[in-house]
Structure formats: C-alpha cells, structure tokens
Enzyme design. Structure first.
Site, short mmCIF file in Angstrom:
data_model
loop_
_atom_site.label_atom_id
_atom_site.label_comp_id
_atom_site.label_asym_id
_atom_site.label_seq_id
_atom_site.Cartn_x
_atom_site.Cartn_y
_atom_site.Cartn_z
N VAL A 158 0.72 3.73 1.83
CA VAL A 158 1.00 4.24 3.17
C VAL A 158 1.93 3.33 3.98
CG1 VAL A 158 -1.09 5.65 3.34
CG2 VAL A 158 -1.13 3.24 4.10
N TYR A 159 2.30 2.18 3.46
CA TYR A 159 3.22 1.30 4.19
C TYR A 159 4.61 1.92 4.14
CZ TYR A 159 -0.41 -2.37 3.83
OH TYR A 159 -1.56 -3.11 3.89
N GLY A 160 4.97 2.56 5.24
CA GLY A 160 6.26 3.24 5.29
C GLY A 160 6.31 4.44 4.36
N ASP A 161 5.16 5.06 4.11
CA ASP A 161 5.07 6.22 3.21
C ASP A 161 5.70 5.92 1.86
OD1 ASP A 161 4.26 8.81 2.51
OD2 ASP A 161 6.18 9.67 3.15
N ALA B 233 0.85 -1.19 0.00
CA ALA B 233 0.00 0.00 0.00
C ALA B 233 0.89 1.23 0.00
CB ALA B 233 -0.92 0.02 1.22
#
Length: 158
Positions: free
Chosen positions: A55-58, A53
């Site tokens: 948003v996983y670790g930006d 995704a």
C-alpha cells in the site's frame, strides 16, 4: 555495517534497514530519481534490508525497490507487507486474498519469491485464527515467499 540473522530465516541482513514508506509518495511529493539515489547510497553504506508494503504508494515503493534490485549485484533482503488493501476484517485474510496480494507484490518487486511478507497491522482476532497462519504456510510451501511474520502497530488489545 553489522549484520545478523533475521528471525528464524537462514538469511542475514543489515541491522539498519531502509524503510521505504516515504518513497511511495504517501507523505508528499517524491521524485523517483531521488528515491533511487537514496537507496543506492544506503546500499553503498552497507544496508541490505529494505522494508516496504503493497500500500505504500499503491505499489510504487515496491516498484522502486524492483528497479534497485535490477541495478545492484548485492544480495539484498526485501520485506513487504500485505493485508491492508481490503477491510481490516479477519474474514478477509483467506488464502486466496493473501495469495492475490502477494502475487501483486511479487510482480511489483520483480521477484519469483518474496524474502519476507508480513501481515500489515492485522485485526487483533487474526492472532487467534489458525487458518490465517495455515494460509501463510501454504504461501511458503507454494514457493511464493520464503518467510512470513506480522508487523504490528500495538502489541496488546486495548
């Protein structure tokens, strides 16, 4: 490793996938070399489906998967998610916002088109807002993504 057709796509993917949330670093410190080694081991074991995704670790998880894609010759299937970068409000799920989030994921992944993008646990009202799915259809028509779907936390309104 067994594979099967993924949803309504014409692609097959391994029945077991690699969930890449943790390699983004949101659950604690991670080492990129160890994350890449884990993904390579997964591919060596027959895994062809990778889930991430934006948003996983930006974006870190997506960028690590991009490195894996550059290092492997196998045909891998990458699913990413979008829609959690802003407020969880159906008004945010416009074509322009969805396209902007998808463009960032495409850049992170180093691909022309994402195999599958999923609305990331959207507000319940999203399911009853045809314009959101019209926007997703446009992203497919634009050639930016091959298929789309929804990733859910729960399946009914509470």
């Amino acid at each position: 490793m067994r594979s099967r057709r993924l949803g309504k796509t014409d692609r097959t993917a391994s029945e077991i996938g690699f969930g890449a949330w943790a390699i983004g670093g949101g659950w604690g410190e991670t080492a990129d070399d160890e994350s890449l080694a884990a993904m390579h081991a997964a591919v060596d074991a027959g895994v062809t489906f990778f889930d991430t995704a934006d948003v996983y670790g930006d974006g870190r998880s997506e960028r690590l998967i991009a490195q894996l894609l550059r290092e492997r010759d196998e045909e891998l299937f990458v699913a990413t998610k979008f829609g959690r970068r802003g407020p969880l409000d159906v008004a945010q799920y416009t074509y322009d916002n969805l396209r902007g989030w998808l463009e960032r994921s495409r850049e992170n992944l180093g691909v022309d088109a994402v195999d599958l993008v999923q609305l990331h646990c959207p507000p319940w009202e999203t399911y009853y807002t045809p314009a959101v799915f019209d926007a997703c259809d446009r992203l497919v028509d634009d050639g930016l993504v091959r298929a789309y779907g929804v990733s859910v936390e729960r399946s009914r309104r509470r």
